[in-house]
Design a protein around this motif. Structure first.
Motif, short mmCIF file in Angstrom:
data_model
loop_
_atom_site.label_atom_id
_atom_site.label_comp_id
_atom_site.label_asym_id
_atom_site.label_seq_id
_atom_site.Cartn_x
_atom_site.Cartn_y
_atom_site.Cartn_z
N TRP A 91 0.87 4.00 -2.87
CA TRP A 91 0.49 5.46 -2.41
C TRP A 91 1.87 6.40 -2.86
O TRP A 91 1.71 7.51 -3.39
N GLU B 119 -6.79 4.35 1.95
CA GLU B 119 -7.77 3.85 0.67
C GLU B 119 -6.62 2.63 0.15
O GLU B 119 -7.33 1.73 -0.26
N HIS B 120 -5.47 2.90 -0.10
CA HIS B 120 -4.69 1.87 -0.54
C HIS B 120 -4.62 0.38 0.41
O HIS B 120 -4.64 -0.69 -0.26
N ALA C 175 -6.84 -0.25 2.42
CA ALA C 175 -8.34 -0.92 2.40
C ALA C 175 -8.51 -1.91 1.04
O ALA C 175 -8.93 -2.99 1.21
N GLN C 176 -8.05 -1.25 0.14
CA GLN C 176 -8.07 -1.86 -1.55
C GLN C 176 -7.50 -3.46 -1.16
O GLN C 176 -7.84 -4.13 -1.54
N ARG C 177 -6.22 -3.24 -0.49
CA ARG C 177 -5.41 -4.37 -0.49
C ARG C 177 -5.88 -5.37 0.49
O ARG C 177 -5.61 -6.60 0.45
N ALA D 266 0.70 -1.23 0.03
CA ALA D 266 -0.06 -0.13 -0.15
C ALA D 266 0.95 1.31 0.03
O ALA D 266 0.43 2.29 -0.62
N HIS E 118 -5.67 8.77 1.52
CA HIS E 118 -5.20 8.10 0.49
C HIS E 118 -4.41 6.88 0.87
O HIS E 118 -4.87 6.07 0.10
N ALA F 58 -9.05 -5.93 1.53
CA ALA F 58 -10.48 -6.30 1.23
C ALA F 58 -10.58 -7.75 0.92
O ALA F 58 -9.65 -8.20 -0.08
#
Length: 164
Positions: free
Chosen positions: A102, A117-118, A120-122, A98, A114, A124
């Motif tokens: 970023w 967010e990275h 959370a994306q990884r 992440a 931000h 999930a």
């Protein structure tokens, strides 16, 4: 995964502070140290940020930030390094990935939100994918199958056929 979410939420503002005030090279080093499991309480990445000069031993500046930015002092640095140290290998790798993504973004996107967010994306869970198959076979000794593990025995003969 809750450890990663908790730790990320705690460290993100300070990683953003470091990236914006000290440059992305410092964060690249942090990303590598997190992935390599070399972040430990008391001697980790955040504690090293407080040092004036890499060659001056253990002298600390005292703090970084303040005002509208989060304040990084020795107590906070030790706490943050301790949080990073308790992540398991999978979470460390996710956080490292992440941070890498970023840092690849434009400098105006180097905010804590931000980075989160990275993370959370990884972190999930992969979406559930349901596949329905309806094989059909016709005729004597016919077999319709999608995937078979083991031997196949069709009625009528004693001969075993390989299922691969």
């Amino acid at each position: 995964m809750s450890d990663l979410a908790t730790v990320s939420a705690e460290v993100a503002p300070f990683l953003a502070l470091a990236a914006n005030s000290l440059g992305s090279t410092v964060l690249t080093t942090a990303q590598q140290r997190i992935a390599d499991r070399t972040v430990t309480a008391g001697e980790g990445f955040f504690r090293r940020l407080l040092r004036r000069d890499p060659g001056d031993g253990d002298q600390d500046r005292g703090s970084i930030g303040g005002g509208t930015e989060p304040l990084l002092d020795t107590r906070t640095a030790d706490t943050l390094d301790g949080l990073l140290a308790r992540l398991d290998d999978r979470d460390r790798q996710l956080l490292s990935d992440a941070i890498t993504a970023w840092l690849a973004e434009p400098a105006d996107r180097r905010e804590a939100s931000h980075l989160l967010e990275h993370v959370a994306q990884r972190s999930a869970p992969a979406p559930v994918q349901i596949i329905n198959n309806h094989p059909t076979a016709n005729g004597a000794h016919s077999l319709a199958a999608v995937e078979i593990h083991g031997d196949i025995h069709l009625g009528g003969g004693g001969r075993t056929q390989d299922g691969s």
